[in-house]
Design a protein around this motif. Sequence first.
Motif, mmCIF file in Angstrom:
data_model
loop_
_atom_site.group_PDB
_atom_site.id
_atom_site.type_symbol
_atom_site.label_atom_id
_atom_site.label_comp_id
_atom_site.label_asym_id
_atom_site.label_seq_id
_atom_site.Cartn_x
_atom_site.Cartn_y
_atom_site.Cartn_z
ATOM 1 N N TYR A 53 38.582 31.804 42.171
ATOM 2 C CA TYR A 53 39.966 31.772 41.674
ATOM 3 C C TYR A 53 40.655 33.121 41.792
ATOM 4 N N CYS A 54 41.927 33.055 42.124
ATOM 5 C CA CYS A 54 42.767 34.245 42.143
ATOM 6 C C CYS A 54 44.077 33.895 41.439
ATOM 7 N N VAL A 55 44.514 34.778 40.557
ATOM 8 C CA VAL A 55 45.802 34.593 39.885
ATOM 9 C C VAL A 55 46.679 35.800 40.198
ATOM 10 N N GLY A 56 47.790 35.569 40.868
ATOM 11 C CA GLY A 56 48.715 36.651 41.176
ATOM 12 C C GLY A 56 49.440 37.097 39.916
ATOM 13 N N VAL A 57 49.582 38.425 39.747
ATOM 14 C CA VAL A 57 50.298 38.964 38.577
ATOM 15 C C VAL A 57 51.255 40.065 39.050
ATOM 16 N N GLY A 58 51.947 40.675 38.105
ATOM 17 C CA GLY A 58 53.011 41.611 38.452
ATOM 18 C C GLY A 58 52.551 42.952 39.006
ATOM 19 N N ASN A 59 51.371 43.421 38.583
ATOM 20 C CA ASN A 59 50.866 44.727 39.036
ATOM 21 C C ASN A 59 49.409 44.874 38.614
ATOM 22 N N GLY A 60 48.801 45.986 38.995
ATOM 23 C CA GLY A 60 47.386 46.195 38.714
ATOM 24 C C GLY A 60 47.091 46.427 37.239
ATOM 25 N N LEU A 61 47.980 47.157 36.578
ATOM 26 C CA LEU A 61 47.790 47.389 35.139
ATOM 27 C C LEU A 61 47.777 46.062 34.387
ATOM 28 N N ASP A 62 48.727 45.199 34.690
ATOM 29 C CA ASP A 62 48.766 43.884 34.040
ATOM 30 C C ASP A 62 47.525 43.057 34.367
ATOM 31 N N ASP A 176 32.687 39.561 35.039
ATOM 32 C CA ASP A 176 33.286 38.294 34.617
ATOM 33 C C ASP A 176 34.616 38.091 35.317
ATOM 34 N N VAL A 177 35.297 39.187 35.572
ATOM 35 C CA VAL A 177 36.651 39.126 36.092
ATOM 36 C C VAL A 177 36.982 40.491 36.691
ATOM 37 N N ALA A 178 37.904 40.500 37.657
ATOM 38 C CA ALA A 178 38.268 41.760 38.308
ATOM 39 C C ALA A 178 39.770 41.846 38.514
ATOM 40 N N GLY A 179 40.292 43.063 38.435
ATOM 41 C CA GLY A 179 41.724 43.276 38.632
ATOM 42 C C GLY A 179 41.989 44.056 39.910
ATOM 43 N N PHE A 180 43.002 43.618 40.655
ATOM 44 C CA PHE A 180 43.431 44.314 41.869
ATOM 45 C C PHE A 180 44.880 44.755 41.720
ATOM 46 N N GLY A 189 48.708 46.626 50.288
ATOM 47 C CA GLY A 189 49.880 46.945 49.470
ATOM 48 C C GLY A 189 51.037 46.004 49.739
ATOM 49 N N ALA A 190 51.775 45.684 48.674
ATOM 50 C CA ALA A 190 52.995 44.879 48.823
ATOM 51 C C ALA A 190 54.153 45.813 49.194
ATOM 52 N N LEU A 191 55.341 45.270 49.253
ATOM 53 C CA LEU A 191 56.526 46.114 49.474
ATOM 54 C C LEU A 191 57.219 46.305 48.131
ATOM 55 N N GLY A 192 56.424 46.593 47.123
ATOM 56 C CA GLY A 192 56.889 46.742 45.753
ATOM 57 C C GLY A 192 55.666 46.619 44.871
ATOM 58 N N ASP A 193 55.852 46.305 43.598
ATOM 59 C CA ASP A 193 54.709 46.146 42.697
ATOM 60 C C ASP A 193 54.128 44.737 42.782
ATOM 61 N N ALA A 194 52.821 44.645 42.712
ATOM 62 C CA ALA A 194 52.137 43.344 42.680
ATOM 63 C C ALA A 194 50.674 43.573 42.317
ATOM 64 N N GLY A 195 50.020 42.520 41.857
ATOM 65 C CA GLY A 195 48.608 42.622 41.513
ATOM 66 C C GLY A 195 47.974 41.247 41.459
ATOM 67 N N ALA A 196 46.660 41.215 41.208
ATOM 68 C CA ALA A 196 45.962 39.934 41.111
ATOM 69 C C ALA A 196 44.703 40.080 40.275
ATOM 70 N N VAL A 197 44.305 38.959 39.685
ATOM 71 C CA VAL A 197 43.038 38.885 38.972
ATOM 72 C C VAL A 197 42.166 37.892 39.732
ATOM 73 N N VAL A 198 40.898 38.226 39.921
ATOM 74 C CA VAL A 198 39.984 37.265 40.538
ATOM 75 C C VAL A 198 38.795 37.010 39.615
ATOM 76 N N THR A 199 38.294 35.785 39.667
ATOM 77 C CA THR A 199 37.159 35.399 38.827
ATOM 78 C C THR A 199 36.535 34.120 39.371
ATOM 79 N N ASN A 200 35.289 33.867 38.964
ATOM 80 C CA ASN A 200 34.655 32.591 39.322
ATOM 81 C C ASN A 200 34.722 31.594 38.175
ATOM 82 N N CYS A 201 35.358 32.005 37.074
ATOM 83 C CA CYS A 201 35.415 31.147 35.883
ATOM 84 C C CYS A 201 36.780 30.472 35.782
ATOM 85 N N LYS A 202 36.794 29.140 35.862
ATOM 86 C CA LYS A 202 38.071 28.410 35.874
ATOM 87 C C LYS A 202 38.828 28.585 34.562
ATOM 88 N N GLU A 203 38.092 28.535 33.459
ATOM 89 C CA GLU A 203 38.712 28.659 32.144
ATOM 90 C C GLU A 203 39.449 30.004 32.022
#
Length: 364
Positions: A53-62, A176-180, A189-203
Amino acid sequence: MQIPFVSFLPMERELEQDLRAAFDRVFKRSWYIEGTEDEAFEKAFAEYCDVKYCVGVGNGLDALMLALKALGVSKGDDVIVPSNTYIATALAVTYVGATPVFVEPDIRTFNINPDLIEAAITDKTKAIMPVHLYGQACDMDPIMEIAKKHGLFVVEDCAQAHGATYKGKKIGTFGDVAGFSFYPGKNLGALGDAGAVVTNCKELADRIRALGNYGSDYKYHHIYKGNNSRLDEMQAAFLAIKLPHLERMNTERRRIAQKYLEEINNPEIILPFVPDYATPVWHIFAIRCRRRAELEKFLNKKGIGTNKHYPIPMHLQDCYKDLAFKEGELPIAEEISATELSIPMYYGMTDVEIQYVIDAINEF
Ligand SMILES: *Cc1c(COP(=O)(O)O)cnc(C)c1O
């Protein structure tokens, strides 16, 4: 000759047509948040990272903050972070109300020293956040063993290490989970701010997606007091264009690093150490020198851009005065802060430019 510390130009020239086409596609569709571009990139990035699983988020800090929040880390908890990292790692801990506990790095690899982790664990400790700094994997086997023994979560900070491996396995797949982060200067790199979380846990993935979308599992139904941190369609489309080129561009960074490692032979320079377990992606090429200020001046005068990662360690930053650290308390982080110099490292450096940097450093 002028060689900047970093340049996106060679990469942007190659991909300009594709990036413009992606912009046109999204613009024509006129749909900017939560759509097919985001979905497609998440799927591609999960595949690239060898996770489910990957969930796109606003930036790496988030990404890091939402990961901790989803694990239930909160006020009164301690989280172990390396004393040598970008401040975002510690701020993510602070933002969920927990306290960052700094553990010193191994000065040769710059990464958290697993031998020092157990001494920092108390009954308040909830998680360990290894940071694969400068693009090189931490020593994950002992870290995972300690986490298992003490029942701690592991949140990997992968913001500088897209595609790096540990014993042949992609970073971001151990904890358990990782942030990019997809900040423009990162390997992907994006052309602005962006980030993602990846994990193998669906919950966890579901919880992080909801937390980043106002705590909402479906429209106008809020199960958590969430944040607004989503990967927008435009950035997702740009990232999807760049992702298929990441391996090739990382390989090019490795070639540059190899030349630096082989040919920089000034006895005043300490080169980065690569353990057998790591295949780095060289987000940053970090050298150390006792006479750092003079070296920096010397290189800058020759037109070579440099940077310091990071000039003030976190525990001595004004914003962390509340943690009440004194100078000298984390000597390895302080030593790195005082001696580290980052030299040019980016996709598209020419052989002439690489050689110019090597010759200049050897001449110092
Ligand atoms: C860049 C970075 C972050 C934060 O990423 P942003 O996208 O800038 O919020 C976190 N940790 C490390 C180690 C980083 O280098």
